[in-house]
Design a protein around this motif. Structure first.
Motif, PDB file in Angstrom:
ATOM      1  N   GLY A  78       0.823  -1.197   0.000  1.00  0.00           N
ATOM      2  CA  GLY A  78       0.000   0.000   0.000  1.00  0.00           C
ATOM      3  C   GLY A  78       0.857   1.247   0.000  1.00  0.00           C
ATOM      4  O   GLY A  78       1.970   1.250  -0.523  1.00  0.00           O
ATOM      5  N   ASN A  79       0.358   2.297   0.608  1.00  0.00           N
ATOM      6  CA  ASN A  79       1.058   3.573   0.629  1.00  0.00           C
ATOM      7  C   ASN A  79       1.061   4.151   2.034  1.00  0.00           C
ATOM      8  O   ASN A  79       0.210   3.821   2.870  1.00  0.00           O
ATOM      9  CB  ASN A  79       0.379   4.578  -0.321  1.00  0.00           C
ATOM     10  N   TYR A  80       2.033   5.038   2.267  1.00  0.00           N
ATOM     11  CA  TYR A  80       2.073   5.792   3.516  1.00  0.00           C
ATOM     12  C   TYR A  80       1.699   7.241   3.206  1.00  0.00           C
ATOM     13  O   TYR A  80       2.238   7.846   2.275  1.00  0.00           O
ATOM     14  CB  TYR A  80       3.462   5.747   4.153  1.00  0.00           C
ATOM     15  N   PHE A  81       0.772   7.785   3.997  1.00  0.00           N
ATOM     16  CA  PHE A  81       0.303   9.155   3.792  1.00  0.00           C
ATOM     17  C   PHE A  81       0.606   9.978   5.045  1.00  0.00           C
ATOM     18  O   PHE A  81       0.003   9.741   6.102  1.00  0.00           O
ATOM     19  CB  PHE A  81      -1.204   9.173   3.517  1.00  0.00           C
ATOM     20  N   PRO A  82       1.546  10.927   4.964  1.00  0.00           N
ATOM     21  CA  PRO A  82       1.829  11.781   6.127  1.00  0.00           C
ATOM     22  C   PRO A  82       0.731  12.817   6.328  1.00  0.00           C
ATOM     23  O   PRO A  82       0.336  13.502   5.385  1.00  0.00           O
ATOM     24  CB  PRO A  82       3.163  12.444   5.758  1.00  0.00           C
ATOM     25  N   LEU A  83       0.223  12.905   7.533  1.00  0.00           N
ATOM     26  CA  LEU A  83      -0.806  13.886   7.869  1.00  0.00           C
ATOM     27  C   LEU A  83      -0.165  14.974   8.723  1.00  0.00           C
ATOM     28  O   LEU A  83       0.010  14.802   9.925  1.00  0.00           O
ATOM     29  CB  LEU A  83      -1.958  13.221   8.626  1.00  0.00           C
ATOM     30  N   LYS A  84       0.163  16.101   8.107  1.00  0.00           N
ATOM     31  CA  LYS A  84       0.756  17.215   8.841  1.00  0.00           C
ATOM     32  C   LYS A  84      -0.297  18.223   9.279  1.00  0.00           C
ATOM     33  O   LYS A  84      -0.094  18.964  10.231  1.00  0.00           O
ATOM     34  CB  LYS A  84       1.813  17.903   7.975  1.00  0.00           C
TER      35      LYS A  84
END
Length: 357
Positions: A183-189
């Motif tokens: 899958g993917n990694y999504f950074p939530l800033k």
């Protein structure tokens, strides 16, 4: 004053029939203690719940949905729990379960993945796993090993990870997990990063007509907690708070009533929290939020119809002065809050003014 809410809301009701039939989704929610920290004016947990409820409300009606979380006021490293098994059309029930989760506890990611693998995955249909966390493994588990064993046993899955304000080293750990999970990694800033991330994760459900990235919806809250400029307008209030005794037990009965425009399904949420925790240097927004980490009690009732009434029975709250409030949620399509009551005090001793509105 106009409160402008900027949010990406999936309008999946117009999804084309070629979407994957009965797609399977598992949502994993970090409910560790750090999720009660403030993040752009709200708690991390409050933002996560709002975004997840939006997404769940837009999934196809035949989507199979499950929920796993860790923490949630369970101490130690064995807090992973299956809060809802994968069930076709289960999005609305998962939305309800989310509202009851309170952040407190550790971060046992490996143990949580083991729960997912044991109860929710199979080797027949791929399961999309959406994992929201603000930290990495804190219980000496090995999440990578769990994912490897899934692959070896033929489990079909894809792991999407959304990391809330993670430090660089932690992001590397979560990225590796997402790669192992194909899958993917999504950074939530910022909270707005949820919308961009979900748009990519659920791109297979969108048509050209549903790809407008964001909407700016002007909402004008009135003094009584109801909302204007929305399709459904509602009001809710605590009518009175009455003491009760039943043998050795004693507590309070909180009576409420509501009204709205539409004869649909509603969710009533009751909150009880320490009065001193609500003193702030800034006003509490008319619509939301309750600091979930402060809660002493949280209850839910379901109602149908344009108006109604009900009550919540709560034990005597020990030690502190308490306040209470109730929310009215419209559960048609995307669940949304449409009214919030005034806060009402609950004192340790019965007083003559408790029956006043």
């Amino acid at each position: 004053m106009v409160l402008v809410i900027s949010s990406f809301i999936f309008t999946f009701q117009t999804i084309l029939s070629q979407s994957s039939p009965n797609k399977r989704y598992v949502f994993i929610l970090d409910a560790s203690g750090s999720m009660s920290e403030k993040w752009d004016g709200k708690t991390r947990m409050a933002v996560a719940k709002e975004k997840l409820i939006q997404v769940l409300g837009g999934l196809p009606k035949d989507a199979s949905v499950g929920l796993v979380a860790y923490g949630n006021r369970i101490a130690g490293c064995q807090s992973a729990r299956l809060y809802h098994p994968i069930q076709r059309g289960g999005a609305s029930v998962v939305s309800q379960k989310l509202t009851t989760i309170v952040p407190a506890g550790s971060t046992p990611i490996a143990q949580t993945l083991q729960v997912v693998g044991e109860y929710l995955l199979n080797d027949q249909v791929e399961t999309e796993i959406i994992f929201i966390s603000d930290g990495v493994e804190s219980c000496e588990g090995d999440p990578k090993s769990v994912l490897y064993n899934w692959r070896q046993s033929g489990k079909k899955f894809r792991l999407q990870i959304l990391g809330i304000d993670i430090d660089p080293k932690g992001e590397e750990d979560l990225k590796r997990l997402s790669i192992l999970g194909e899958g993917n990694y999504f950074p939530l800033k910022t909270p707005g990063d949820y919308d961009k991330s979900f748009q990519k994760i659920f791109s297979h459900l969108q048509t050209p007509e549903t790809k407008s990235d964001f909407t700016n919806i002007p909402i004008t809250p009135s003094n009584d907690g109801s909302i204007g400029n929305t399709p459904n307008v509602g009001k809710i209030q605590i009518v009175n708070i009455l003491p009760y005794e039943d043998g050795s037990e004693n507590g309070y009965i909180v009576n409420y009533e509501y009204s709205a425009n539409d004869p649909t399904e509603y969710m009533i949420q009751f909150y009880l929290y320490p009065a001193e925790e609500k003193h702030r240097s800034f006003p509490i927004p008319p619509l939301r939020e309750r600091r979930m980490g402060d809660l002493v009690s949280h209850r839910i009732e379901w109602k149908r119809g344009k108006e109604g009434k009900g009550h919540f029975v709560i034990p005597f709250p020990p030690g502190k002065r308490m306040k209470s409030s109730v929310e009215l949620w419209d559960m048609t399509t995307v669940p949304k809050i449409i009214a919030l009551s005034d806060e009402k005090p609950i004192h340790e001793k019965v007083s003559s003014d408790r029956n006043d509105k």
